[in-house]
Motif scaffolding. Structure first.
Motif, mmCIF file in Angstrom:
data_model
loop_
_atom_site.group_PDB
_atom_site.id
_atom_site.type_symbol
_atom_site.label_atom_id
_atom_site.label_comp_id
_atom_site.label_asym_id
_atom_site.label_seq_id
_atom_site.Cartn_x
_atom_site.Cartn_y
_atom_site.Cartn_z
ATOM 1 N N PRO A 3 53.350 -85.461 64.810
ATOM 2 C CA PRO A 3 51.894 -85.532 64.991
ATOM 3 C C PRO A 3 51.451 -86.505 66.098
ATOM 4 C CG PRO A 3 52.439 -85.516 62.663
ATOM 5 C CD PRO A 3 53.739 -85.667 63.411
ATOM 6 N N GLU A 4 52.056 -87.688 66.131
ATOM 7 C CA GLU A 4 51.680 -88.672 67.154
ATOM 8 C C GLU A 4 52.118 -88.213 68.544
ATOM 9 O OE1 GLU A 4 49.896 -91.793 68.900
ATOM 10 O OE2 GLU A 4 49.718 -91.272 66.790
ATOM 11 N N PHE A 5 53.319 -87.643 68.634
ATOM 12 C CA PHE A 5 53.808 -87.152 69.917
ATOM 13 C C PHE A 5 52.970 -85.957 70.385
ATOM 14 C CE2 PHE A 5 57.534 -85.315 72.487
ATOM 15 C CZ PHE A 5 57.245 -86.094 73.584
ATOM 16 N N ALA A 6 52.544 -85.129 69.456
ATOM 17 C CA ALA A 6 51.674 -83.991 69.805
ATOM 18 C C ALA A 6 50.350 -84.488 70.376
ATOM 19 C CB ALA A 6 51.453 -83.100 68.596
ATOM 20 N N GLU A 56 56.712 -105.014 68.186
ATOM 21 C CA GLU A 56 55.774 -105.863 67.451
ATOM 22 C C GLU A 56 54.940 -105.087 66.432
ATOM 23 O OE1 GLU A 56 52.086 -108.453 68.932
ATOM 24 O OE2 GLU A 56 53.970 -109.006 69.925
ATOM 25 N N THR A 57 54.662 -103.802 66.751
ATOM 26 C CA THR A 57 53.741 -103.028 65.905
ATOM 27 C C THR A 57 54.361 -101.763 65.306
ATOM 28 O OG1 THR A 57 52.988 -101.742 67.813
ATOM 29 C CG2 THR A 57 51.767 -103.777 67.307
ATOM 30 N N ASP A 58 55.567 -101.388 65.734
ATOM 31 C CA ASP A 58 56.217 -100.129 65.359
ATOM 32 C C ASP A 58 55.439 -98.900 65.825
ATOM 33 O OD1 ASP A 58 58.311 -101.464 64.077
ATOM 34 O OD2 ASP A 58 57.305 -101.418 62.137
ATOM 35 N N GLU A 59 54.543 -99.069 66.796
ATOM 36 C CA GLU A 59 53.742 -97.951 67.309
ATOM 37 C C GLU A 59 54.593 -97.090 68.227
ATOM 38 O OE1 GLU A 59 49.810 -97.136 70.122
ATOM 39 O OE2 GLU A 59 50.678 -99.144 70.031
ATOM 40 N N LEU A 60 54.621 -95.776 67.956
ATOM 41 C CA LEU A 60 55.260 -94.820 68.858
ATOM 42 C C LEU A 60 54.373 -94.664 70.081
ATOM 43 C CD1 LEU A 60 57.535 -92.628 69.290
ATOM 44 C CD2 LEU A 60 55.863 -91.002 68.393
ATOM 45 N N ILE A 61 54.946 -94.918 71.257
ATOM 46 C CA ILE A 61 54.136 -94.820 72.483
ATOM 47 C C ILE A 61 54.563 -93.672 73.387
ATOM 48 C CG2 ILE A 61 53.408 -97.246 72.473
ATOM 49 C CD1 ILE A 61 55.586 -97.721 74.690
#
Length: 155
Positions: free
Chosen positions: A23-26, A72-77
């Protein structure tokens, strides 16, 4: 460090893709600004198929365009990594280094930091002899990263 990271930099973690990344990559792949230098934005179905190809590539080669998270945030970028390319061109077959990051990650040096680490992985761990990078003529931001990581322009 998360146990599923293959390697890290000071700020970034690199790993294989998981189904829950889709979902985030989409969302990244559907952003017109992010996809400006690609033929089109991608649907969720196209992103799912892309992630499956990246996972399969990792299984076959031991590398891929890695899922990249901010430690630091585990956010997928987005992705930074390597793929084997064998489409017809004067520079293939070859291993390509590339990146695609969400807009909120732009301008922070992540692409350069991550690409440098991927080159180190390619040459030292994988023992690859040659890496190429491909960009459209209008993609000066990627050309800038390529220059910063020591790639020489050809063609």
């Amino acid at each position: 460090m998360k146990s599923d990271y293959l390697f890290t930099t000071q700020r970034l973690g690199f790993r294989n893709w998981k189904e829950e990344d889709i979902p985030e990559f989409a969302a990244i792949n559907s952003d017109e600004d992010v996809m400006e230098h690609f033929p089109k934005t991608l649907t969720i179905q196209e992103t799912t198929a892309f992630v499956e190809r990246l996972q399969n590539h990792f299984e076959q080669f031991g590398y891929t365009y890695f899922a990249v998270e901010v430690l630091e945030t585990d956010e997928l970028i987005g992705f930074i990594g390597l793929t084997y390319q064998d489409f017809e061109a004067e520079f293939t077959p070859a291993t390509d280094i590339g990146w695609r990051l969400k807009k909120s990650a732009w301008g922070k040096g992540y692409a350069t930091e991550g690409a440098r680490r991927c080159l180190e992985f390619a040459f030292h761990d994988l023992k690859l002899k040659r890496i190429v990078s491909i960009r459209t003529e209008s993609n000066s931001k990627s050309e800038n990263v390529m220059s910063k990581i020591g790639l020489r322009k050809k063609g």
